[in-house]
Write an enzyme that holds these catalytic residues in place. Sequence first.
Site, PDB file in Angstrom:
ATOM      1  N   SER A 109      -5.670   3.792  11.364  1.00 27.81           N
ATOM      2  CA  SER A 109      -7.045   4.052  10.938  1.00 27.81           C
ATOM      3  C   SER A 109      -8.045   3.357  11.839  1.00 27.81           C
ATOM      4  CB  SER A 109      -7.249   3.642   9.486  1.00 27.81           C
ATOM      5  OG  SER A 109      -6.522   2.498   9.171  1.00 27.81           O
TER       6      SER A 109
ATOM      7  N   HIS B 131      -5.107  11.242  11.724  1.00 33.59           N
ATOM      8  CA  HIS B 131      -5.651  10.274  10.774  1.00 33.59           C
ATOM      9  C   HIS B 131      -5.806  10.934   9.411  1.00 33.59           C
ATOM     10  CE1 HIS B 131      -9.328   7.605   9.572  1.00 33.59           C
ATOM     11  NE2 HIS B 131      -8.236   7.203   8.997  1.00 33.59           N
TER      12      HIS B 131
ATOM     13  N   MET C 272       0.792   5.616   2.841  1.00 29.56           N
ATOM     14  CA  MET C 272       0.421   6.798   3.619  1.00 29.56           C
ATOM     15  C   MET C 272       1.642   7.650   3.967  1.00 29.56           C
ATOM     16  SD  MET C 272      -2.767   6.554   3.637  1.00 29.56           S
ATOM     17  CE  MET C 272      -3.296   7.850   4.713  1.00 29.56           C
TER      18      MET C 272
ATOM     19  N   ASP D 165      12.093   3.922   7.002  1.00 29.10           N
ATOM     20  CA  ASP D 165      11.454   2.605   6.843  1.00 29.10           C
ATOM     21  C   ASP D 165      12.452   1.554   7.298  1.00 29.10           C
ATOM     22  OD1 ASP D 165       9.935   0.276   5.696  1.00 29.10           O
ATOM     23  OD2 ASP D 165       8.710   1.899   4.892  1.00 29.10           O
TER      24      ASP D 165
ATOM     25  N   LYS E 135       3.723  -0.986  15.922  1.00 34.25           N
ATOM     26  CA  LYS E 135       3.595   0.439  16.241  1.00 34.25           C
ATOM     27  C   LYS E 135       4.273   0.753  17.578  1.00 34.25           C
ATOM     28  CE  LYS E 135      -0.597   1.474  13.520  1.00 34.25           C
ATOM     29  NZ  LYS E 135      -0.004   2.173  12.400  1.00 34.25           N
TER      30      LYS E 135
END
Length: 735
Positions: free
Chosen positions: A428, A449, A323, A342, A406
């Site tokens: 999601s 989203h 994503m 990342d 998160k």
Amino acid sequence: MTAITLTVGDDGIAIALMDLPGRPMNVVNDELMTALAAAADRLIGDPEIKGMVLTSAKSDFCAGGDIDRISKLENAQQAFDATMQMKAVLRRLETCGKPVVAALNGHALGGGLEIALACHARVALDDPKLKLGQPEVKLGLLPGGGGTVRLPRLVGIQQALQIMAEGNDISPAKALAMGLLTELAATPDELMARARAWALANPKAKQPWDAPKFRFPGGDSRAPAVAQMFAIGPSMASARSYGNYPAVTHIMSAVFEGGLLDFEAASVVESRYFAACAMSAESRNMIGTLWYQLNAIKKGASRPHGVAPSKVGKVGILGAGMMGAGIAYVSAKVGIEVVLLDSTTEAAERGKAYSQGLLDKAVKKGRSTAEKRAALLSRITPTTDYALLAGCDLVIEAVFEDRAVKAGVTKLAEAQMAATAVFASNTSTLPITGLAAASVRPTHFLGLHFFSPVDKMPLVEIIVGGTGPQAAGTPPPPEGVPSPGGAGSTRTSDETLARGFDYVLQIGKTPIVVNDSRGFYTSRVFGTYVMEGITMLKEGVHPRSIEVAGLQAGMPMPPLALQDEVSLSLGLFVAEQTKKDLASEGKSCSEHPGMSVVRQLCEIGRVGKKVGKGFYDWAEAGKSLWPELATLYPVAAEQPAQRELIDRLLFAQANEAARCLEEGVLRSVADGNIGSIFGWGFAPFQGGALQFIDAMGVPAFVERARELAARHGARFEPAPLLVALAQRGRRLADH
Ligand code: NAD
């Protein structure tokens, strides 16, 4: 002020400049056609005028039919008459005995292209962004201004059918190659010079179809190759659309019959088929949703009022997986600086390589250039360093679907971000309100989203999180439903929402805005579709019937195949997680009857496409339903009617969408409809999950839903909102 001004040059060529007053674009309406008729009269009556070049003062040539006018047509006769009037003007123009050249300075779509087809020559600017085409089919219509008559006579039946039945845009270069255009011009000046020169060189211009020995390029409907195509074309189209798109059939019929008739008779046939399209429920549904509601959304109907427009200059993306890499690409594509972060340099660089891959393909296919590729890639900075997030207007996290992970990245990012910057989560499944608890400024936190693959999917579902006073524009909760929160708002602020909304538009996607809820809107309703199909399997419905019912319902993919794509293990994980979350809140939830099937298949390792086995066996050569399904879920001796299956699949979704509206998860009917079509492909001809109810009539929906509930379970009990609306004789659209 008139819609067309005529200026006659010294060479006797009149320049007819279309400029519909008070409109951003030229559209085909009475005003434009009256002006065109007057221009034709002048051309015919004035001996000083030797020819005419038709062009536009606006950036487009003509964007197409006036949808307001079409949607007001009350009956078939009106629809027939309206198109016959337009045709009379165009016919007069093309048979006037003097040359008429269309100088296409911008898009010529739908009725706009039909006007150009009635000119003796078409010169266009050689700009790959300039769009030509007959997109009427996308709103359930057909070209009613002579398109089905002229286009096959100009480029051949086969090419014309493709253009009209698919409705896709054609670039000027391609249009020139197929004979749709006469010439291309590099600049606006050259465009006008070439058009003028053509008119002067062809003083007695005539349409090819008005020549006595005219032959269709490639043959008319009687020619063996064409007849053969017509023998299989309609069934192939039907196999794809399951007969849900009558406009496609009407286009084929109009072209086929028109290919046996003379020009005038073919024109009448076209108008009859146009009337059938314009009066169809499918066209009304599509115009209502894909035109009016979509335009309203794009104009900001769901955006809080009074917040100044914003633009993102620099975006940070946390997590360079599937994503994150996609979000980086779509952002860099519109010129935004991207920091792609990342946990390892390799992972971040892999995320950037995704853009490289997409761009390499685009360059190879001639859709981009090496310079554009280099420029886009230079805007993406792969990194592991949070300090680079300084100066970002927006940071979007797309790390693993894990609350703790998160929360960790939220804290690290916020430490670097400006106090005013917005933080978004691309989760999601995890409620935004809970994720915002990790934020030091939850009013600047929201859900964005995205859908996979990000570069292709048109929708972004914006989720307003937090507790506190209702945000502007939120409908008050129905009686008995508590208003969220109270003092000390941690709710996404209006400004944050507006900025998220602006970013979604900036990257060329369509935003819908929903309030926080488990599964938000799209995942929650989409889930009812696949779970209903899985439940049918458990009941002994033949798996092939289930899959066909999904396609007959108008869904892009059948339910079992779709669950395999999404993965059964993910479905199970989300269900288990939801159960745990609710339990920790002291709540219980009843499990969907289909979930036991998902669990059973997961237990035997059939978790979906990613491992090559789920409801299907997935192989390189294709997929086939797993034969052993019949052992686990024996096929019942008596099978239900296909209609029952189709209704179950559609009613399950529509009823859940209505519940989302009732609970205030959905803030508008338009968001519900557009979200359903763009998010998970709810049958477009139905106009979306909520329009499905309105089109059928709320009382009829309630009645049928109760029938389904009696036979298949309480999940079909109509949402109380629908029962109330039915009693009051109102529609969801009036809600
Ligand atoms: P993915 O596994 O492909 O990518 C996740 C990336 O996050 C990996 O590259 C991983 O290295 C990185 N990451 C993990 N922990 C990190 C950390 N602490 N710091 C920095 N990077 C870290 O997953 P995905 O499919 O891209 O999904 C990402 C998010 O988007 C999830 O929340 C998922 O639910 C959501 N989402 C996924 C889809 C989908 O179809 N895959 C659709 C919508 C939303």
